[in-house]
Design an enzyme around this catalytic site. Structure first.
Site, short mmCIF file in Angstrom:
data_model
loop_
_atom_site.label_atom_id
_atom_site.label_comp_id
_atom_site.label_asym_id
_atom_site.label_seq_id
_atom_site.Cartn_x
_atom_site.Cartn_y
_atom_site.Cartn_z
CD GLU A 279 50.23 136.73 68.00
OE1 GLU A 279 49.20 137.44 68.06
OE2 GLU A 279 50.56 136.12 66.98
CB CYS B 238 44.78 138.20 73.59
SG CYS B 238 45.38 136.61 73.06
CD GLU C 26 52.78 133.41 68.34
OE1 GLU C 26 51.84 133.82 69.03
OE2 GLU C 26 53.78 132.82 68.82
CG ASN D 145 46.77 134.92 78.50
OD1 ASN D 145 47.98 134.78 78.30
ND2 ASN D 145 45.93 135.31 77.57
#
Ligand code: TAP
Length: 452
Positions: free
Chosen positions: A227, A261, A431, A129
């Site tokens: 993630e 996301c 992150e 993505n």
């Protein structure tokens, strides 16, 4: 060979040879062999190399962006942002090698100090993505920390990662310090999990695969950063600037065709403002330009693959409560129109599951407590937005919503200098931001006896 397909045209734009399990093992061994010299590059020199890598990426930003438009169907505007994001993240973490501080802790009888030691070979597994930013969020801090990296792009979107690997060499990053290994998750990704020389996995993708990776890594007590998915809420209170909230709402969920996301795929609107919001929202959705992603005016491109199109379409059966839809091109390409479902009950599949497409569910709530309860009625907890003019409420609701990255009166999620990551099944670890190097280092404590 694997055909790489342009999702806007369905044309084959490249063929890529997938890396085998044996080749993956060889690359891991070479990354391990390259590690001692990479970790001992002087901090200032490693910083200079990362800055140079950043400059080379920025010099090639347009080329990388065009490649992403063709490979992933991203709009050219988004793709330019993504290429420059890689350059920015490299530049940000170029400041890290010289600031990789330990601590000196007072103890009797000597000196106690800590060192931040690089963890070793890091395996980064990237989804389709956001191929460029997600790769960069992993490799920039890993390289800065003194780790070497093997990186697997998603099978369907390998092109920009392959190019970034070439640009790293061009910038002077030594061979085998950053290796790009296109191929299958079940082959290359699996070897990252199984191979004992890979000491850390950074995985972004579905919660289902993330769970498997965590379970596999547990056998070697291998470190993981995960993630995963999201089902974020965009909470609109009646006291908000409704015009602004409605105008921004499509871009909070339909950006990248909803394949994000952080997509705010559930809109929760205070009941007294629902009718007015929906009226404004309908006009805003009608204005979203879903078109050829190479056009400068394009705001949304196609879905990534035919099979993903089928998955997304499965959330909008004939009897789905479609309130209104935007438009999209017909003909070749995996085009799906922005789609608004309402009313949707909290038990409905479209309210609970990550759709990862341009489909949003609208539900109403009565008061703050109900808004928080509905926002939290999901296994995920990645992102979210709150629209209100009452700053106290904005803060109360921010504290109440179980999610990692929130914005009040905007939909921004990601700034490379602030932490990003999820609660609950949205992931593990953070992150970006000032602390990302912690994910790539181990703390070593050393005591020096000064008494006898
Ligand atoms: P995943 O299957 O999770 O794929 C993500 C990455 O993991 C890809 O590089 C994939 O390789 C690799 N992978 C797959 N199986 C693996 C395994 N057993 N061991 C190691 N690596 C493995 O996601 P997807 O199929 O692309 O998308 C499915 C759904 O996941 C989406 O609809 C969406 O809901 C969610 N998703 C979430 C995100 C984020 S950012 N949270 C990103 C993408 C997808 P291959 O290329 O071979 O598949």
């Amino acid at each position: 060979m694997h055909d790489v397909i342009n999702p806007a045209t369905e044309e084959v734009i490249a063929t890529v040879r997938p890396t085998s399990a044996e080749e993956t093992d060889e690359a891991i061994v070479r990354a391990h062999e390259a590690w001692p010299s990479w970790r001992s590059v002087a901090p200032g020199e490693r910083a200079t190399l990362l800055r140079r890598f950043s400059d080379v990426v920025r010099d090639h930003a347009e080329e990388l962006a065009q490649l992403e438009v063709a490979n992933a169907g991203h709009t050219i505007g988004n793709a330019r942002w993504e290429a420059n994001n890689v350059a920015n993240v490299l530049a940000y973490y170029a400041g890290a090698p010289e600031r990789l501080f330990g601590r000196q802790i007072p103890v009797p009888g000597g000196i106690d100090m800590t060192f931040q030691e690089p963890i070793g070979v890091v395996g980064i597994i990237v989804p389709w993505n956001f191929p460029m930013p997600i790769a960069g969020w992993g490799f920039a801090p890993a390289l800065a920390a003194g780790c070497t990296v093997v990186l697997k792009p998603a099978e369907v979107t390998p092109l920009t990662a392959i190019r970034l690997g070439e640009l790293a060499l061009e910038a002077g990053i030594p061979e085998h310090v950053l290796s790009i290994l296109p191929g299958k998750g079940s082959v290359v990704g699996q070897r990252f999990v199984e191979h004992p020389l890979v000491r850390k996995i950074v995985f972004t993708g579905s919660t289902e695969v993330g769970e498997q990776i965590m379970a596999g890594a547990a056998r070697q007590v291998k470190r993981v950063t995960l993630e995963l998915g999201g089902k974020s809420a965009n909470i609109v209170f009646a006291d908000a600037d409704l015009e602004k909230a409605a105008a921004a709402a499509p871009y909070g969920v339909f950006d990248n065709a909803g394949q994000d996301c952080c997509a705010r795929s559930r809109i929760l609107v205070q009941r007294s403002a629902l009718d007015r919001f929906m009226e404004l929202f309908e006009a805003a959705v009608a204005g979203v330009r879903v078109e050829d992603p190479t056009l400068e005016t394009s705001e949304m491109g196609p879905l990534i693959t035919r099979s993903h199109f089928e998955t997304v379409a499965g959330f909008v059966p004939d009897d789905a409560p479609v309130a209104f839809r935007g438009t999209c091109p017909t003909g070749p390409g995996y085009w799906f129109p922005p789609t608004v479902l309402s009313p949707v009950a909290p038990g409905d599949r479209s309210f609970r599951e990550e759709i990862f497409g341009p489909v949003v569910s609208v539900t109403s709530f009565e008061d703050e407590d109900e808004a928080i309860r509905l926002a939290n009625a999901t296994d995920f907890g990645l992102s979210g937005s709150i629209w209100t003019r009452d700053i106290g409420r904005g803060l109360r609701v921010s504290r109440g919503v179980e999610t990692g990255t929130l914005s009040v009166n905007s939909h921004s999620s990601v700034r490379y200098w602030t932490p990003f990551g999820g609660f609950k099944k949205s992931g593990l670890g953070r992150e970006l931001g000032p602390d990302a190097l912690d994910a790539f280092t181990e703390t070593k404590n050393v005591f020096i006896n000064t008494e006898d």
